[in-house]
Write a protein that holds these residues in place. Structure first.
Motif, PDB file in Angstrom:
ATOM      1  N   LEU A   1      43.257  39.161  41.880  1.00 49.79           N
ATOM      2  CA  LEU A   1      42.581  40.358  41.370  1.00 49.79           C
ATOM      3  C   LEU A   1      43.217  40.834  40.067  1.00 49.79           C
ATOM      4  N   ALA A   2      44.558  40.820  40.007  1.00 49.56           N
ATOM      5  CA  ALA A   2      45.247  41.313  38.805  1.00 49.56           C
ATOM      6  C   ALA A   2      44.945  40.418  37.607  1.00 49.56           C
ATOM      7  N   GLY A   3      45.033  39.110  37.797  1.00 48.24           N
ATOM      8  CA  GLY A   3      44.830  38.172  36.692  1.00 48.24           C
ATOM      9  C   GLY A   3      43.404  38.207  36.150  1.00 48.24           C
TER      10      GLY A   3
ATOM     11  N   TYR B   1      45.831  30.612  33.881  1.00 46.65           N
ATOM     12  CA  TYR B   1      46.463  29.444  34.494  1.00 46.65           C
ATOM     13  C   TYR B   1      46.781  29.778  35.948  1.00 46.65           C
ATOM     14  N   GLU B   2      46.127  29.098  36.857  1.00 46.44           N
ATOM     15  CA  GLU B   2      46.303  29.387  38.282  1.00 46.44           C
ATOM     16  C   GLU B   2      46.998  28.192  38.938  1.00 46.44           C
ATOM     17  N   ALA B   3      48.087  28.483  39.645  1.00 45.27           N
ATOM     18  CA  ALA B   3      48.887  27.418  40.240  1.00 45.27           C
ATOM     19  C   ALA B   3      48.127  26.686  41.349  1.00 45.27           C
TER      20      ALA B   3
ATOM     21  N   GLY C   1      46.154  33.578  46.601  1.00 40.77           N
ATOM     22  CA  GLY C   1      47.173  34.497  47.134  1.00 40.77           C
ATOM     23  C   GLY C   1      46.544  35.571  47.988  1.00 40.77           C
ATOM     24  N   ALA C   2      47.110  36.768  47.934  1.00 38.10           N
ATOM     25  CA  ALA C   2      46.637  37.875  48.778  1.00 38.10           C
ATOM     26  C   ALA C   2      45.169  38.211  48.499  1.00 38.10           C
ATOM     27  N   SER C   3      44.736  37.962  47.270  1.00 38.30           N
ATOM     28  CA  SER C   3      43.357  38.327  46.902  1.00 38.30           C
ATOM     29  C   SER C   3      42.301  37.519  47.651  1.00 38.30           C
ATOM     30  N   GLY C   4      42.709  36.472  48.331  1.00 40.59           N
ATOM     31  CA  GLY C   4      41.749  35.686  49.108  1.00 40.59           C
ATOM     32  C   GLY C   4      41.341  36.365  50.402  1.00 40.59           C
TER      33      GLY C   4
ATOM     34  N   GLY D   1      37.974  43.195  52.025  1.00 43.02           N
ATOM     35  CA  GLY D   1      38.937  44.245  51.677  1.00 43.02           C
ATOM     36  C   GLY D   1      38.259  45.606  51.729  1.00 43.02           C
ATOM     37  N   MET D   2      38.991  46.582  52.217  1.00 42.83           N
ATOM     38  CA  MET D   2      38.436  47.924  52.291  1.00 42.83           C
ATOM     39  C   MET D   2      38.847  48.713  51.040  1.00 42.83           C
ATOM     40  N   VAL D   3      37.946  49.570  50.592  1.00 47.85           N
ATOM     41  CA  VAL D   3      38.265  50.439  49.453  1.00 47.85           C
ATOM     42  C   VAL D   3      38.234  51.870  49.974  1.00 47.85           C
TER      43      VAL D   3
ATOM     44  N   PRO E   1      53.056  22.916  39.386  1.00 48.78           N
ATOM     45  CA  PRO E   1      54.219  23.489  38.717  1.00 48.78           C
ATOM     46  C   PRO E   1      54.159  23.357  37.196  1.00 48.78           C
ATOM     47  N   TYR E   2      54.823  24.263  36.549  1.00 51.02           N
ATOM     48  CA  TYR E   2      54.891  24.218  35.092  1.00 51.02           C
ATOM     49  C   TYR E   2      56.222  24.806  34.659  1.00 51.02           C
ATOM     50  N   SER E   3      56.534  24.610  33.391  1.00 50.23           N
ATOM     51  CA  SER E   3      57.731  25.276  32.866  1.00 50.23           C
ATOM     52  C   SER E   3      57.292  26.212  31.742  1.00 50.23           C
TER      53      SER E   3
ATOM     54  N   GLY F   1      45.441  50.342  60.086  1.00 46.26           N
ATOM     55  CA  GLY F   1      44.780  49.081  59.757  1.00 46.26           C
ATOM     56  C   GLY F   1      43.292  49.380  59.627  1.00 46.26           C
ATOM     57  N   TYR F   2      42.488  48.336  59.589  1.00 54.93           N
ATOM     58  CA  TYR F   2      41.057  48.611  59.426  1.00 54.93           C
ATOM     59  C   TYR F   2      40.177  47.639  60.187  1.00 54.93           C
ATOM     60  N   ILE F   3      38.977  48.140  60.486  1.00 50.56           N
ATOM     61  CA  ILE F   3      37.955  47.342  61.157  1.00 50.56           C
ATOM     62  C   ILE F   3      36.714  47.487  60.277  1.00 50.56           C
TER      63      ILE F   3
ATOM     64  N   LEU G   1      50.452  45.278  43.636  1.00 54.95           N
ATOM     65  CA  LEU G   1      49.215  45.977  44.018  1.00 54.95           C
ATOM     66  C   LEU G   1      49.204  46.387  45.498  1.00 54.95           C
ATOM     67  N   GLY G   2      50.184  45.886  46.243  1.00 60.69           N
ATOM     68  CA  GLY G   2      50.325  46.303  47.643  1.00 60.69           C
ATOM     69  C   GLY G   2      49.046  46.093  48.424  1.00 60.69           C
ATOM     70  N   SER G   3      48.607  47.126  49.161  1.00 65.22           N
ATOM     71  CA  SER G   3      47.382  46.956  49.943  1.00 65.22           C
ATOM     72  C   SER G   3      46.193  47.652  49.289  1.00 65.22           C
ATOM     73  N   LYS G   4      46.316  47.932  47.987  1.00 63.40           N
ATOM     74  CA  LYS G   4      45.195  48.598  47.305  1.00 63.40           C
ATOM     75  C   LYS G   4      44.736  47.816  46.080  1.00 63.40           C
ATOM     76  N   GLY G   5      44.769  46.503  46.206  1.00 64.27           N
ATOM     77  CA  GLY G   5      44.417  45.656  45.060  1.00 64.27           C
ATOM     78  C   GLY G   5      43.029  45.929  44.519  1.00 64.27           C
ATOM     79  N   LEU G   6      42.079  46.161  45.414  1.00 63.76           N
ATOM     80  CA  LEU G   6      40.703  46.351  44.941  1.00 63.76           C
ATOM     81  C   LEU G   6      40.591  47.638  44.140  1.00 63.76           C
ATOM     82  N   LEU G   7      41.144  48.689  44.680  1.00 61.95           N
ATOM     83  CA  LEU G   7      41.025  49.992  44.030  1.00 61.95           C
ATOM     84  C   LEU G   7      41.781  50.045  42.699  1.00 61.95           C
TER      85      LEU G   7
END
Ligand SMILES: Cc1cc2nc3c(=O)[nH]c(=O)nc-3n(C[C@H](O)[C@H](O)[C@H](O)COP(=O)(O)OP(=O)(O)OC[C@H]3O[C@@H](n4cnc5c(N)ncnc54)[C@H](O)[C@@H]3O)c2cc1C
Length: 380
Positions: free
Chosen positions: A13-15, A34-36, A42-45, A49-51, A175-177, A243-245, A326-332
């Protein structure tokens, strides 16, 4: 050697939001993401997600909630126009007061916070039952009509398509350098990419970069499960209570999340499944017998001590930026903070102190030390 204006390392989400905000500010900018692994690797998958702008036990309004909402909604609207699937369910978020103490906190939040008109209202227990008949007994609750559920993988898929059309280059591969030689050179096995500016948006992996190892980022594992429900649940609001449902479509429900500060591996496990089953059984006892767990997912969140993201330029290495936590508020948060960061990168406009590196005293010390020592160049 391929030359860009900005390289973004990390396709979550950030990238993606940073790439979008940069090219929207200046369509001539050449941007590489550039995505590894893979977009949303990562977490964005997270499958859904709840907003929710009213978080925690005290239902506090999140930082810059109105601007965050405005920007996320604009992006959702835009991407919905190019997506073949539904990106969000806008049934609101219900926060049931599972005990009297929580009811008191929620009422105080309504009284003491200047919530934007029409965002949030108090419901008594009958109103809560009417809205969500399956829910366990509550002492009332708050209903956040602005709240929604985003089908994150579909959102990222549409986002990537949009960015490619806008001229952003995507590259995938292990991997990259990184070399700092005036600008930034990213080398993988096949190729080298150079840019005067590089933004690291690698989620919890950000700490693995030697440039950012001093950053106070914590890794918190989260697990989420998907259930098939015999009953149609698409019309229900998302429920946020420890948590959320959240409904994902007509018959699928996402139940999240665990918060694991100590973990041995990153994969979903039986303990996580047990916790999530229990959450569903406790919160929605009438629906639970009609639900069957059909999938489980896990990811690692990067969080900061004050729970706000962190963005900015390295205290010593010019042209090296970070956007993480972004913790648990990546979307917002992702879109609004990306827009601030893009303005900081392109126009050198200061970032708000609340999300800057220098709110962490250790980072301030390091900046002062770097100023005393003078700049140096080195390799990763
Ligand atoms: C179980 C769970 C439930 C959640 N629920 C919600 C929710 O309901 N609402 C909400 O808003 N948020 C939720 N979140 C949080 C949200 O997912 C995160 O805040 C957000 O995804 C973080 O985005 P990011 O781009 O910073 O990091 P990530 O999504 O982790 O992205 C980092 C990317 O960088 C890549 N990468 C790693 N290292 C490198 C490298 N060296 N170079 C290049 N690329 C690299 C990774 O493969 C990954 O794709 C949840 C998280 C979890 C785990």
């Amino acid at each position: 050697m391929k030359i860009f204006d900005v390289i973004i390392a990390g396709g979550g989400l950030a990238g993606l939001a940073t790439a979008a905000q940069l090219v929207e500010k200046n369509k001539n900018l050449k941007v590489l993401v550039y995505e590894a692994n893979q977009i949303g690797g990562g977490a964005s998958g997270v499958p859904a997600g709840m907003v929710n702008p009213a978080t925690g036990q005290r239902a506090r309004m999140v930082w810059n909630a109105e601007a965050c909402f405005r920007m996320l909604e604009k992006r959702l609207e835009q991407l919905s126009g190019i997506s073949n699937t539904i990106l969000r369910l806008q049934n609101g978020v219900l926060r049931p007061a599972v005990d009297e103490n929580l009811a008191k906190n929620f009422k105080q939040s309504l009284k003491n916070t200047r919530w934007p008109k029409g965002w949030i209202e108090w419901l008594d227990s009958d109103q809560v039952r009417k809205l969500m008949p399956h829910l366990k007994e509550s002492s009332g609750g708050i209903f956040i009509s602005k709240g929604k559920v985003v089908r994150t993988p579909d959102y990222l898929e549409a986002y990537t398509r949009y960015l490619k059309d806008a001229g952003v280059t995507f590259l995938f591969g292990g991997p990259y350098s990184l070399e700092n030689n005036g600008g930034w050179t990213l080398k993988n096995r096949k190729d080298a990419f150079i840019a005067p500016k590089l933004v690291l948006t690698a989620g919890y992996k950000t700490k693995e970069s030697k440039y950012w190892s001093d950053l106070p980022l914590n890794s918190v594992k989260g697990q989420l499960a998907i259930y098939h429900c015999d009953e149609k649940i698409r019309q229900l609001p998302a429920v946020s209570a420890y948590g959320y449902i959240a409904p994902v479509d007509d018959h699928q429900l996402a139940v999240g999340s665990t918060y694991e500060h100590h973990f041995h591996d990153e994969n979903p496990d039986v303990q996580g499944a047990g916790q999530l089953d229990q959450k569903l059984r406790e919160m929605i006892p009438d629906l639970y017998p009609k639900c069957q767990r059909i999938g489980q997912w896990s990811g690692i969140r990067a969080t900061t001590p004050d729970r706000l993201p962190v963005a900015g330029e390295h205290y010593e290495k010019k042209g090296l930026y970070i956007y993480a936590g972004l913790g648990s508020k990546g979307l917002l948060y992702s879109e609004f903070i990306a827009s601030l960061l893009a303005t900081h990168i392109t126009e050198k406009k200061d970032l708000p102190y609340e999300i800057s590196l220098y709110r962490f005293s250790r980072m301030e010390e390091l900046r002062d030390k770097a100023r005393e020592d003078g700049d140096t160049s080195d390799q990763d």
